[in-house]
Design a protein around this motif. Structure first.
Motif, PDB file in Angstrom:
ATOM      1  N   VAL A  71      42.864  48.913  33.261  1.00 32.27           N
ATOM      2  CA  VAL A  71      43.025  47.242  33.179  1.00 32.27           C
ATOM      3  C   VAL A  71      44.246  47.122  33.007  1.00 32.27           C
ATOM      4  N   GLU A  72      44.894  47.327  31.880  1.00 34.94           N
ATOM      5  CA  GLU A  72      45.835  47.387  30.955  1.00 34.94           C
ATOM      6  C   GLU A  72      46.875  48.271  32.317  1.00 34.94           C
ATOM      7  N   LEU A  73      47.232  48.865  33.062  1.00 36.50           N
ATOM      8  CA  LEU A  73      48.361  49.867  33.770  1.00 36.50           C
ATOM      9  C   LEU A  73      47.937  48.496  35.506  1.00 36.50           C
ATOM     10  N   ALA A  74      46.618  47.945  35.188  1.00 34.57           N
ATOM     11  CA  ALA A  74      46.667  46.853  36.423  1.00 34.57           C
ATOM     12  C   ALA A  74      47.576  45.483  36.502  1.00 34.57           C
ATOM     13  N   HIS A  75      47.008  45.549  34.982  1.00 35.64           N
ATOM     14  CA  HIS A  75      47.806  43.426  34.558  1.00 35.64           C
ATOM     15  C   HIS A  75      49.333  44.240  34.943  1.00 35.64           C
ATOM     16  N   ILE A  76      49.791  45.597  34.288  1.00 34.88           N
ATOM     17  CA  ILE A  76      51.317  45.635  34.244  1.00 34.88           C
ATOM     18  C   ILE A  76      51.574  45.901  36.204  1.00 34.88           C
ATOM     19  N   ALA A  77      51.044  46.329  36.859  1.00 30.64           N
ATOM     20  CA  ALA A  77      51.068  46.593  38.055  1.00 30.64           C
ATOM     21  C   ALA A  77      51.196  45.085  38.563  1.00 30.64           C
ATOM     22  N   LYS A  78      50.335  44.097  38.210  1.00 26.44           N
ATOM     23  CA  LYS A  78      50.907  43.372  38.791  1.00 26.44           C
ATOM     24  C   LYS A  78      51.804  42.395  38.904  1.00 26.44           C
ATOM     25  N   LYS A  79      52.135  42.708  37.263  1.00 24.10           N
ATOM     26  CA  LYS A  79      53.364  42.176  37.133  1.00 24.10           C
ATOM     27  C   LYS A  79      54.698  42.248  37.588  1.00 24.10           C
ATOM     28  N   TYR A  80      54.614  44.175  38.265  1.00 24.72           N
ATOM     29  CA  TYR A  80      56.075  44.500  39.382  1.00 24.72           C
ATOM     30  C   TYR A  80      55.603  43.893  41.061  1.00 24.72           C
ATOM     31  N   ASN A  81      54.263  43.822  41.130  1.00 20.88           N
ATOM     32  CA  ASN A  81      54.206  43.655  42.141  1.00 20.88           C
ATOM     33  C   ASN A  81      53.055  42.790  42.264  1.00 20.88           C
ATOM     34  N   PRO A  82      52.994  41.104  42.349  1.00 22.94           N
ATOM     35  CA  PRO A  82      52.079  40.419  42.065  1.00 22.94           C
ATOM     36  C   PRO A  82      50.799  40.699  43.651  1.00 22.94           C
ATOM     37  N   GLU A  83      51.738  41.350  44.239  1.00 22.18           N
ATOM     38  CA  GLU A  83      50.764  41.202  45.950  1.00 22.18           C
ATOM     39  C   GLU A  83      50.391  42.695  46.435  1.00 22.18           C
ATOM     40  N   LEU A  84      50.521  43.278  45.487  1.00 25.21           N
ATOM     41  CA  LEU A  84      49.739  44.658  45.136  1.00 25.21           C
ATOM     42  C   LEU A  84      48.673  44.764  45.156  1.00 25.21           C
ATOM     43  N   ASP A  85      47.923  45.132  46.145  1.00 27.91           N
ATOM     44  CA  ASP A  85      46.274  45.166  46.491  1.00 27.91           C
ATOM     45  C   ASP A  85      45.731  46.253  45.350  1.00 27.91           C
ATOM     46  N   VAL A  86      45.028  45.988  44.301  1.00 26.67           N
ATOM     47  CA  VAL A  86      44.816  46.628  43.305  1.00 26.67           C
ATOM     48  C   VAL A  86      42.997  47.035  43.164  1.00 26.67           C
ATOM     49  N   ILE A  87      42.656  48.086  43.344  1.00 26.84           N
ATOM     50  CA  ILE A  87      41.015  48.524  42.902  1.00 26.84           C
ATOM     51  C   ILE A  87      41.174  49.488  41.458  1.00 26.84           C
ATOM     52  N   VAL A  88      40.109  48.557  40.489  1.00 28.26           N
ATOM     53  CA  VAL A  88      39.634  49.090  39.348  1.00 28.26           C
ATOM     54  C   VAL A  88      38.624  50.211  39.564  1.00 28.26           C
ATOM     55  N   THR A  89      38.705  51.090  38.917  1.00 24.50           N
ATOM     56  CA  THR A  89      36.904  51.554  39.193  1.00 24.50           C
ATOM     57  C   THR A  89      36.682  52.266  37.573  1.00 24.50           C
ATOM     58  N   SER A  90      35.018  52.502  37.479  1.00 27.54           N
ATOM     59  CA  SER A  90      34.810  52.101  36.871  1.00 27.54           C
ATOM     60  C   SER A  90      32.753  52.821  36.783  1.00 27.54           C
ATOM     61  N   GLY A  91      32.305  54.233  36.123  1.00 32.28           N
ATOM     62  CA  GLY A  91      31.048  53.710  36.381  1.00 32.28           C
ATOM     63  C   GLY A  91      30.836  52.796  35.221  1.00 32.28           C
ATOM     64  N   LYS A  92      30.985  52.667  34.289  1.00 34.02           N
ATOM     65  CA  LYS A  92      30.647  51.923  33.466  1.00 34.02           C
ATOM     66  C   LYS A  92      30.529  49.936  33.753  1.00 34.02           C
ATOM     67  N   PRO A  93      30.133  49.269  33.508  1.00 38.57           N
ATOM     68  CA  PRO A  93      29.897  47.953  33.459  1.00 38.57           C
ATOM     69  C   PRO A  93      31.782  47.178  32.853  1.00 38.57           C
ATOM     70  N   LEU A  94      32.236  46.439  33.697  1.00 46.89           N
ATOM     71  CA  LEU A  94      33.753  46.543  32.705  1.00 46.89           C
ATOM     72  C   LEU A  94      33.401  45.721  31.966  1.00 46.89           C
ATOM     73  N   ARG A  95      34.368  45.893  30.794  1.00 46.03           N
ATOM     74  CA  ARG A  95      34.485  44.696  29.250  1.00 46.03           C
ATOM     75  C   ARG A  95      35.340  43.386  29.136  1.00 46.03           C
ATOM     76  N   GLN A  96      36.718  43.917  30.660  1.00 44.98           N
ATOM     77  CA  GLN A  96      37.982  44.019  30.164  1.00 44.98           C
ATOM     78  C   GLN A  96      38.118  42.664  31.254  1.00 44.98           C
ATOM     79  N   LYS A  97      39.117  41.838  31.339  1.00 40.89           N
ATOM     80  CA  LYS A  97      39.282  40.882  32.652  1.00 40.89           C
ATOM     81  C   LYS A  97      40.778  41.699  32.852  1.00 40.89           C
ATOM     82  N   LEU A  98      40.427  41.939  34.287  1.00 46.59           N
ATOM     83  CA  LEU A  98      41.061  42.048  34.962  1.00 46.59           C
ATOM     84  C   LEU A  98      42.694  41.128  35.896  1.00 46.59           C
ATOM     85  N   PRO A  99      43.593  42.102  36.100  1.00 50.34           N
ATOM     86  CA  PRO A  99      44.565  40.068  36.926  1.00 50.34           C
ATOM     87  C   PRO A  99      44.154  39.540  38.168  1.00 50.34           C
ATOM     88  N   ASP A 100      44.347  38.557  38.099  1.00 49.29           N
ATOM     89  CA  ASP A 100      44.039  38.180  39.680  1.00 49.29           C
ATOM     90  C   ASP A 100      44.357  38.718  40.679  1.00 49.29           C
TER      91      ASP A 100
END
Length: 127
Positions: A71-100
């Motif tokens: 999730v932290e990486l997703a936020h960093i990735a969106k800063k480098y490239n706001p148009e980047l298609d980002v998919i975050v996966t987990s076997g547990k419920p997501l507890r952190q907010k994803l970037p837009d």
């Protein structure tokens, strides 16, 4: 003269489980993506610094080797490239907010979902 093929899109796969990472890479390579694979968010951040603007897709697990989460990486990735298609996966419920614009896929995801996403992105690039 024949029509030139569009350039291949590049995906960054960040997964510390070797089997899952290899399966994702194979699925995307079969869908005409060039793939960069990383085991940790820290390694992926180096890739993003160098090539973030040229990436089309990043898929990351939440829990990774190293000290940073997906999730932290997703936020960093969106800063480098706001148009980047980002998919975050987990076997547990997501507890952190994803970037837009980032999406969450619950594990286990189906290989067909990865292929569909790749085809949708490929179609969007050509259209």
């Amino acid at each position: 003269m024949g029509q030139a093929n569009p350039p291949r899109a590049t995906a960054l796969i960040v997964e510390d489980d070797v089997m899952q990472r290899e399966m994702l890479c194979l699925l995307l390579e079969e869908s005409d993506f060039d793939v960069i694979e990383c085991e940790s968010a820290e390694a992926a951040e180096v890739v993003l610094e160098r090539t973030g603007g040229s990436l089309s897709l990043m898929m990351t697990d939440v829990n990774l080797a190293g000290h940073m989460t997906g999730v932290e990486l997703a936020h960093i990735a969106k800063k480098y490239n706001p148009e980047l298609d980002v998919i975050v996966t987990s076997g547990k419920p997501l507890r952190q907010k994803l970037p837009d614009g980032a999406r969450f896929w619950s594990k286990p995801w189906a290989p067909l979902d990865v292929i569909r996403e790749a085809e949708k992105m490929s179609f969007a690039r050509r259209g």
